[in-house]
Write a protein that holds these residues in place. Structure first.
Motif, short mmCIF file in Angstrom:
data_model
loop_
_atom_site.label_atom_id
_atom_site.label_comp_id
_atom_site.label_asym_id
_atom_site.label_seq_id
_atom_site.Cartn_x
_atom_site.Cartn_y
_atom_site.Cartn_z
N ASN A 334 0.80 -1.22 0.00
CA ASN A 334 0.00 0.00 0.00
C ASN A 334 0.84 1.28 0.00
N SER A 335 2.07 1.18 -0.46
CA SER A 335 2.87 2.39 -0.65
C SER A 335 2.56 2.96 -2.03
N ILE A 336 2.76 4.27 -2.17
CA ILE A 336 2.51 4.97 -3.43
C ILE A 336 3.71 5.85 -3.74
N ILE A 337 4.18 5.76 -4.97
CA ILE A 337 5.31 6.58 -5.42
C ILE A 337 4.77 7.58 -6.45
N GLY A 338 4.84 8.87 -6.12
CA GLY A 338 4.23 9.91 -6.94
C GLY A 338 4.92 10.11 -8.27
N GLU A 339 4.25 10.85 -9.14
CA GLU A 339 4.70 11.08 -10.50
C GLU A 339 6.11 11.70 -10.51
N LEU A 343 13.53 7.10 -6.43
CA LEU A 343 14.03 6.38 -5.26
C LEU A 343 15.46 5.95 -5.57
N GLN A 344 16.42 6.53 -4.87
CA GLN A 344 17.81 6.19 -5.13
C GLN A 344 18.16 4.84 -4.50
N SER A 345 19.33 4.34 -4.81
CA SER A 345 19.74 2.98 -4.45
C SER A 345 19.57 2.70 -2.96
N PHE A 346 19.14 1.48 -2.66
CA PHE A 346 19.03 0.95 -1.31
C PHE A 346 17.99 1.69 -0.46
N CYS A 347 17.05 2.39 -1.11
CA CYS A 347 15.93 2.96 -0.37
C CYS A 347 14.97 1.85 0.06
N GLU A 348 14.23 2.13 1.11
CA GLU A 348 13.18 1.21 1.54
C GLU A 348 11.94 2.03 1.89
N ILE A 349 10.83 1.75 1.22
CA ILE A 349 9.58 2.44 1.46
C ILE A 349 8.67 1.50 2.23
N LYS A 350 8.40 1.85 3.48
CA LYS A 350 7.62 0.98 4.36
C LYS A 350 6.14 0.97 3.96
N PRO A 351 5.37 -0.02 4.47
CA PRO A 351 3.95 -0.10 4.14
C PRO A 351 3.21 1.20 4.45
N ASN A 352 2.30 1.57 3.55
CA ASN A 352 1.39 2.71 3.68
C ASN A 352 2.06 4.08 3.53
N ALA A 353 3.36 4.10 3.25
CA ALA A 353 4.04 5.39 3.04
C ALA A 353 3.78 5.89 1.63
N LYS A 354 3.58 7.20 1.50
CA LYS A 354 3.28 7.80 0.20
C LYS A 354 4.32 8.87 -0.11
N ILE A 355 4.84 8.83 -1.33
CA ILE A 355 5.82 9.80 -1.78
C ILE A 355 5.13 10.72 -2.79
N TRP A 356 5.09 12.02 -2.51
CA TRP A 356 4.42 12.98 -3.41
C TRP A 356 5.25 13.16 -4.69
N PRO A 357 4.66 13.75 -5.73
CA PRO A 357 5.37 13.87 -7.02
C PRO A 357 6.66 14.68 -6.92
N VAL A 367 11.91 5.06 4.54
CA VAL A 367 10.79 5.99 4.64
C VAL A 367 9.63 5.30 5.31
N GLU A 368 9.25 5.80 6.47
CA GLU A 368 8.13 5.22 7.21
C GLU A 368 6.91 6.12 7.20
N ARG A 369 7.10 7.40 6.84
CA ARG A 369 6.01 8.37 6.84
C ARG A 369 5.85 8.96 5.45
N ASP A 370 4.72 9.61 5.22
CA ASP A 370 4.50 10.26 3.93
C ASP A 370 5.53 11.36 3.71
N VAL A 371 6.02 11.47 2.48
CA VAL A 371 6.92 12.55 2.10
C VAL A 371 6.13 13.49 1.21
N VAL A 372 5.68 14.60 1.82
CA VAL A 372 4.78 15.53 1.12
C VAL A 372 5.53 16.75 0.63
N TRP A 373 6.33 17.38 1.53
CA TRP A 373 7.04 18.61 1.19
C TRP A 373 8.50 18.31 0.95
N GLY A 374 9.09 19.12 0.09
CA GLY A 374 10.52 19.00 -0.14
C GLY A 374 10.90 17.69 -0.76
N ASN A 375 12.19 17.39 -0.77
CA ASN A 375 12.71 16.20 -1.42
C ASN A 375 12.95 15.05 -0.46
#
Length: 781
Positions: A334-339, A343-357, A367-375
């Motif tokens: 249930n993770s979402i990767i925005g437009e 994701l650079q090498s060896f990243c890990e996106i935990k369940p339910n985390a959302k990355i904005w465009p 990444v355990e929390r949503d990344v909304v602002w900034g990079n």
């Protein structure tokens, strides 16, 4: 029967899938949801179709015109009219029985059967209902044995759930019902119209369908609808092929012989599956996508033009168009990767985390929390000096607490914390402090103070570290970490903090210490002997409220309100106490090179023979140091590098006459300079006039991060025997020079030039600026 499709929704709950597109345009198996709805109503013989629009209407109109020409009618709301109000807006089109359906649901409900039920019951409005296990997020509808609706419950609590039949948002309506809907104001079907019709005894029925229906209102439901499609629970036109073959391929799909495909799955046009990749089960890949060597994908949806790197593990993830992963990336349920996010090498996106465009998740981040602002580019957590950010970007409140926990885990011993007198900085400091305490460290809190006082107290009282927060502008704060010597921490400590922060490696203590409130301002003022006699016989003008209040706080025995028309010296101290602006008796502001010359005079007067100058210093400092018998050494330009070099040449940096104290304590420098001027009976204006004339200019040139290495290489190829290398490349031309330095925080390069005249300095600067542009242009061509 006619159809009116409601397509005005913004889809805020579906973000980041809908950050750049309206909800009806969200892809479902490669086609926008509204395309499937139009296809569905046409399959039932309904060809007169209207669409209501509000949010980003042009994106829907442009797409539908390309697909269907001008056969669809559009009704755009100038302001939100509600569900019923938007349909009333299309009243001139709705002169026959019509079906209302949302453009952002996924369904294969038999509209013909619903229409027959509607006519057989003599209903004026028929709601199409479905049964769900957990109806809390829907409008529950209660009917009698004949199907007549007796009650509505809008998003009930469990105590109010008396039925499992819910409103699908699909309605069959007779045109006269539009008369109950007011003109040009917000009015909803469920909240306003249907309760009114029940009250007026208008026949309203509910048709319960066992066909598939899913409201793609959030990311979980969106992903579930795709998995249901692949499992054959819904028929969008290719159920039979999926059931028979298990796989659907578009045109020009290349699958390596060493790749493994596990049905069910769909792969779009022009996509490539590389060696060793394992795709499926339950995967939909859009057109123009690439899956790299040894990567595995399960239960996931990829939109168009996705690039999956080598050895990725993708599980239960939605990738929006243009998203990229590098090597060894892992994403989970249930993770979402925005437009266009990366994701650079060896990243890990935990369940339910959302990355904005358009976000960049840097190497190794978890990444355990949503990344909304900034990079969230935590590789750049530390900039040129300390940590910079704001509460709405990389330094959100929860990140500040986490950073405090890391700081408390890195330093072994008591920690002093303080900040400038600003509510924004105080909030950030309190969050950091709570994190440090939770890591088990004892915190000594000085609240509002200045950096020099912090440095003095750390050395005097033996604290193992300090944390100071200051405000750079309305939105940006700067966190300075200080070591036990009172110096900014070195890069190795920054790297240790960064690495622990990236992987959430910190301790939560079982024993928690109470914070201790301390007054570092008083002991600092006493160390300076800050009293009325400190000013001597000079007329000193204190410029700005901050300067006066700062001096008053440090010295409770005197209120510095002195303001004179004719003054020997004007001073304006920065809020953090570290820097000072100095004006001579003729009102001229001294630049940083001239201030360094004054510092050089003070250290010479106190018997010191070495002085550090940054690599971009004016040439006159080197020339005049020789006359003074002072040995100068270059440091890199950053504040930390200057501090390190000063510590190398000075044994006692707590000495008020040390270059360190003169350079990073604006109040101390001011007092020492006053003392020097009084003793020598000199005027600042005379000292300024004794300095050889130099004109120093600089320019920042924006470029891609990846271009900076190319620019430096090209400049290195231009070197000669006079060129100098320390912090960038410096080209010397006798009485003039040019320096190129890549910016440490931004995708940019800085060029400095200096010459005896403005014309020559500008000529040199423009020549090298043009050379940088030529390098960038040649790369692009």
């Amino acid at each position: 029967m006619k159809a009116i499709i409601m397509a005005g929704g913004e889809g805020s709950r579906l973000r980041p899938l809908t950050c750049g597109i309206p909800k009806p345009m969200v892809p479902m198996a490669g086609k926008p949801a509204i395309w499937h709805i139009i296809n569905h109503v046409q399959k039932h013989g309904i060809n007169d179709v209207g669409v209501t629009l509000f949010y980003l209407p042009h994106k829907i109109k442009d797409y539908l015109y390309e697909q269907y020409g001008d056969v669809i009618k559009y009704y755009v709301e100038d302001k939100p009219l509600g569900t019923a109000g938007s349909v009333k807006n299309a009243a001139d089109f709705l002169d026959d029985t019509f079906v209302v359906i949302s453009g952002d649901v996924i369904t294969d409900i038999d509209l013909k059967k619903a229409y027959e039920f509607h006519k057989n019951k003599g209903s004026k409005v028929t709601l199409v209902l479905t049964r769900v296990d957990i109806p809390l997020e829907y409008g529950v509808v209660i009917t009698d044995d004949e199907g007549k609706i007796v009650k509505f419950l809008e998003k009930p609590s469990w105590g109010e759930v008396f039925s499992d039949t819910v409103n699908t948002g699909i309605y069959i309506i007779e045109p006269e019902i539009l008369n109950f809907i007011p003109e040009n104001r917000q009015f909803d079907f469920s909240k306003d119209l249907f309760p009114m019709l029940l009250e007026k005894k208008v026949p309203v029925y509910g048709y319960v369908s066992n066909d598939y229906w899913c409201d793609i209102g959030n990311g979980v439901q969106y992903l579930k609808s795709h998995l249901d499609l692949l499992s054959g629970y819904i028929d969008l036109g290719f159920k039979e092929k999926i059931s028979k073959d298990g796989m659907i391929f578009g045109k020009n799909v290349f699958v390596s012989r060493n790749a493994k495909l596990v049905p069910p799955l769909i792969i779009g046009d022009n996509s490539v599956i590389d060696d060793g990749a394992v795709i499926g089960p339950n995967v939909i890949i859009g057109s123009g996508s690439y899956v790299g060597h040894m990567s595995t994908l399960k239960n996931s949806v990829l939109w168009d033009n996705i690039k999956i790197g080598r050895n990725n593990e993708i599980r239960g993830t939605v990738f929006c168009s243009g998203a990229i992963t590098e090597n060894n990336v892992r994403t989970f349920d249930n993770s979402i990767i925005g437009e266009k996010s990366k994701l650079q090498s060896f990243c890990e996106i935990k369940p339910n985390a959302k990355i904005w465009p358009n976000r960049i998740i840097s190497t190794g981040n978890i990444v355990e929390r949503d990344v909304v602002w900034g990079n969230n580019n935590e590789a750049s957590l530390f900039g040129d000096r300390g940590i910079k950010g704001n509460l709405h970007d990389n330094l959100t409140p929860d990140n500040l607490v986490r950073l405090g926990e890391v700081i408390g885990s890195v330093f072994d011993g008591d920690i002093l914390v303080g900040c400038v007198d600003d509510s924004y900085a105080r909030l950030a400091l309190n969050l950091l402090k709570d994190g440090i305490i939770s890591a088990g460290k004892k915190v000594y809190n000085t609240h509002s103070t200045i950096l020099p006082a912090m440095r003095y107290s750390i050395r005097k009282n033996g604290y193992k570290a300090g944390v100071f927060v200051k405000k750079l502008d309305e939105k940006t704060i700067n966190i300075i970490l200080i070591d036990e010597k009172g110096c900014d921490v070195d890069r190795n400590v920054e790297k240790k903090v960064l690495n622990k922060y990236k992987i959430n490696d910190y301790n939560i203590a079982y024993a928690i210490n109470d914070e201790v409130i301390v007054d570092v301002n008083k002991e600092y003022a006493e160390s300076l002997s800050l009293n009325g006699d400190s000013i001597g016989n000079l007329n000193v003008k204190f410029i700005g409220k901050a300067t006066k209040s700062l001096l008053s706080v440090l010295n409770q025995n005197r209120d510095y309100k002195k303001s004179v028309a004719n003054y020997d010296m004007g001073i304006k101290i920065s809020d953090d106490g570290e820097n000072v602006e100095i004006y001579d008796d003729e009102g001229h502001l001294l630049d940083e090179d001239e201030l360094d010359y004054l510092r050089m005079l003070v250290v010479k007067e106190n018997g010191k023979s070495k002085f550090i100058i940054p690599f971009n210093s004016s040439q006159f400092l080197s020339e005049m140091s020789k006359e003074l018998g002072i040995e100068t050494r270059f440091s890199k330009i950053s504040q930390l590098e200057k501090m390190k070099k000063m510590f190398e040449i000075e044994s006692n940096n707590g000495d008020g006459n040390s270059q360190f104290s003169l350079s990073f304590d604006g109040i101390n420098f001011t007092l020492r300079l006053i003392e020097y001027l009084s003793k020598k009976k000199l005027k600042l204006s005379d000292l300024k006039k004794s300095i050889p004339q130099r004109v120093k200019l600089n320019k920042v040139i924006n470029c891609d991060w990846k271009d900076k290495g190319l620019i430096i290489r090209k400049f290195y190829e231009k070197k000669d025997e006079k060129s100098m290398f320390l912090d960038g490349i410096r080209f010397n031309y006798g009485d003039a020079w040019v320096l190129l330095v890549p910016d440490s925080e931004l995708p940019a390069c800085k060029i400095y030039s200096e010459a005896p005249t403005k014309e020559k300095a500008e000529s040199l600067l423009n020549e090298y600026v043009e050379y940088v542009y030529e390098i960038i242009k040649s790369k692009d061509s």
